[in-house]
Design a protein around this motif. Structure first.
Motif, PDB file in Angstrom:
ATOM      1  N   SER A  72      -3.428  29.325  25.975  1.00 44.86           N
ATOM      2  CA  SER A  72      -3.602  28.494  27.179  1.00 44.86           C
ATOM      3  C   SER A  72      -2.501  28.803  28.180  1.00 44.86           C
ATOM      4  CB  SER A  72      -3.560  27.013  26.809  1.00 44.86           C
ATOM      5  OG  SER A  72      -4.617  26.697  25.926  1.00 44.86           O
ATOM      6  N   VAL A  73      -2.905  28.964  29.443  1.00 43.14           N
ATOM      7  CA  VAL A  73      -1.976  29.344  30.511  1.00 43.14           C
ATOM      8  C   VAL A  73      -1.908  28.229  31.557  1.00 43.14           C
ATOM      9  CG1 VAL A  73      -1.477  31.039  32.325  1.00 43.14           C
ATOM     10  CG2 VAL A  73      -2.498  31.791  30.158  1.00 43.14           C
ATOM     11  N   PHE A  74      -0.678  27.863  31.899  1.00 40.26           N
ATOM     12  CA  PHE A  74      -0.416  26.827  32.893  1.00 40.26           C
ATOM     13  C   PHE A  74       0.531  27.407  33.938  1.00 40.26           C
ATOM     14  CE2 PHE A  74      -1.305  25.062  28.810  1.00 40.26           C
ATOM     15  CZ  PHE A  74      -2.119  23.966  29.050  1.00 40.26           C
ATOM     16  N   VAL A  75       0.321  27.014  35.191  1.00 43.77           N
ATOM     17  CA  VAL A  75       1.187  27.500  36.272  1.00 43.77           C
ATOM     18  C   VAL A  75       1.687  26.324  37.106  1.00 43.77           C
ATOM     19  CG1 VAL A  75       0.058  29.765  36.374  1.00 43.77           C
ATOM     20  CG2 VAL A  75      -0.741  27.917  37.864  1.00 43.77           C
ATOM     21  N   PRO A  76       2.811  26.519  37.790  1.00 47.07           N
ATOM     22  CA  PRO A  76       3.361  25.431  38.603  1.00 47.07           C
ATOM     23  C   PRO A  76       2.606  25.259  39.916  1.00 47.07           C
ATOM     24  CG  PRO A  76       4.719  27.377  38.815  1.00 47.07           C
ATOM     25  CD  PRO A  76       3.653  27.701  37.802  1.00 47.07           C
ATOM     26  N   LYS A  77       2.602  24.030  40.380  1.00 45.56           N
ATOM     27  CA  LYS A  77       2.132  23.718  41.728  1.00 45.56           C
ATOM     28  C   LYS A  77       3.010  22.587  42.245  1.00 45.56           C
ATOM     29  CE  LYS A  77      -1.707  22.699  44.719  1.00 45.56           C
ATOM     30  NZ  LYS A  77      -3.138  22.807  44.917  1.00 45.56           N
ATOM     31  N   ILE A  78       3.425  22.702  43.495  1.00 48.19           N
ATOM     32  CA  ILE A  78       4.250  21.662  44.102  1.00 48.19           C
ATOM     33  C   ILE A  78       3.319  20.658  44.794  1.00 48.19           C
ATOM     34  CG2 ILE A  78       6.120  21.144  45.724  1.00 48.19           C
ATOM     35  CD1 ILE A  78       6.865  22.942  43.249  1.00 48.19           C
ATOM     36  N   VAL A  79       3.398  19.411  44.340  1.00 47.83           N
ATOM     37  CA  VAL A  79       2.610  18.318  44.914  1.00 47.83           C
ATOM     38  C   VAL A  79       3.590  17.185  45.212  1.00 47.83           C
ATOM     39  CG1 VAL A  79       0.750  16.657  44.528  1.00 47.83           C
ATOM     40  CG2 VAL A  79       0.538  18.984  43.628  1.00 47.83           C
ATOM     41  N   ASP A  80       3.659  16.786  46.475  1.00 45.28           N
ATOM     42  CA  ASP A  80       4.576  15.714  46.886  1.00 45.28           C
ATOM     43  C   ASP A  80       6.009  15.972  46.407  1.00 45.28           C
ATOM     44  OD1 ASP A  80       2.442  14.366  48.068  1.00 45.28           O
ATOM     45  OD2 ASP A  80       1.978  13.292  46.218  1.00 45.28           O
ATOM     46  N   THR A  81       6.507  17.153  46.630  1.00 43.27           N
ATOM     47  CA  THR A  81       7.874  17.597  46.292  1.00 43.27           C
ATOM     48  C   THR A  81       8.162  17.616  44.796  1.00 43.27           C
ATOM     49  OG1 THR A  81       8.997  15.442  46.439  1.00 43.27           O
ATOM     50  CG2 THR A  81       8.747  16.683  48.506  1.00 43.27           C
ATOM     51  N   LYS A  82       7.130  17.564  43.957  1.00 40.71           N
ATOM     52  CA  LYS A  82       7.313  17.608  42.505  1.00 40.71           C
ATOM     53  C   LYS A  82       6.518  18.776  41.934  1.00 40.71           C
ATOM     54  CE  LYS A  82       6.672  14.842  38.380  1.00 40.71           C
ATOM     55  NZ  LYS A  82       5.708  13.988  37.734  1.00 40.71           N
TER      56      LYS A  82
END
Length: 192
Positions: A72-82
């Motif tokens: 399983s692969v997960f990547v970052p995403k910035i949502v509301d500075t988090k």
């Protein structure tokens, strides 16, 4: 050396690499990661999508390998500075954010906190696992929210040869650093 000085120095060293050199070094980092950690079917791995203009390590090599082995692969995403973690698949759609970084279109946080590995972008790491990134602090906040068992692994073209003099108490060090020539462990504040 101070983080600001190291950030500038290693950004310049990275920019001096040709595209071919960066790809070959990325391949060597990928091979060292796979040989050392031996990721297996069912593992959950969080890793970054590289920023091409910063010549970050090419993680598409990792993603293709993980998908081919039911990892399983997960990547970052910035949502509301988090920084949140979004699971991706072969057909996941991506878009560019305000910093021109490729992110999944989805804003759905996976809620996963027990990753097996978190492959972390950085500009430099010293011999104690302290990191120099781009200075936004997203990964420190992310590291605070996940399981302490998750292995925090930095990837870098360069081996550590200078200490970071301005480490802050909220900085969270890496557990490992993978370079084209080595895999370094920082458990017990030193190299294995």
């Amino acid at each position: 050396m101070l983080k600001a000085e190291l950030r500038k120095k290693y950004m310049q060293k990275r920019k001096a690499l040709s595209d071919d050199e960066a790809f070959l070094l990325s391949e060597a980092i990928f091979k060292n990661f796979v040989e050392y950690f031996k990721p297996a079917s069912g593992d959950k791995i969080h890793l970054f999508i590289p920023i091409a203009k910063f010549k970050e390590i090419d993680t598409q090599l990792f993603i293709d390998y993980f998908f081919s082995r039911n990892i399983s692969v997960f990547v970052p995403k910035i949502v509301d500075t988090k920084l949140i973690s979004v699971e991706i698949f072969n057909n996941t759609k991506f878009e560019f954010n305000q910093w021109n970084i490729s992110e999944p279109v989805s804003n759905e946080n996976s809620g996963v906190l027990d990753f097996d590995y978190i492959i972390t972008p950085l500009l430099y790491a010293d011999k104690n696992g302290n990191r120099v990134g781009y200075g936004k602090g997203f990964y420190d906040g992310f590291f605070e929210s996940i399981s302490k068992e998750s292995k925090k692994i930095g990837v870098n073209y360069f081996n550590p040869d200078e200490n970071i003099d301005d480490v802050w108490e909220n900085d969270i060090p890496l557990d490992y650093l993978v370079t084209p020539t080595d895999v370094l462990s920082f458990f017990n504040k030193g190299l294995e």
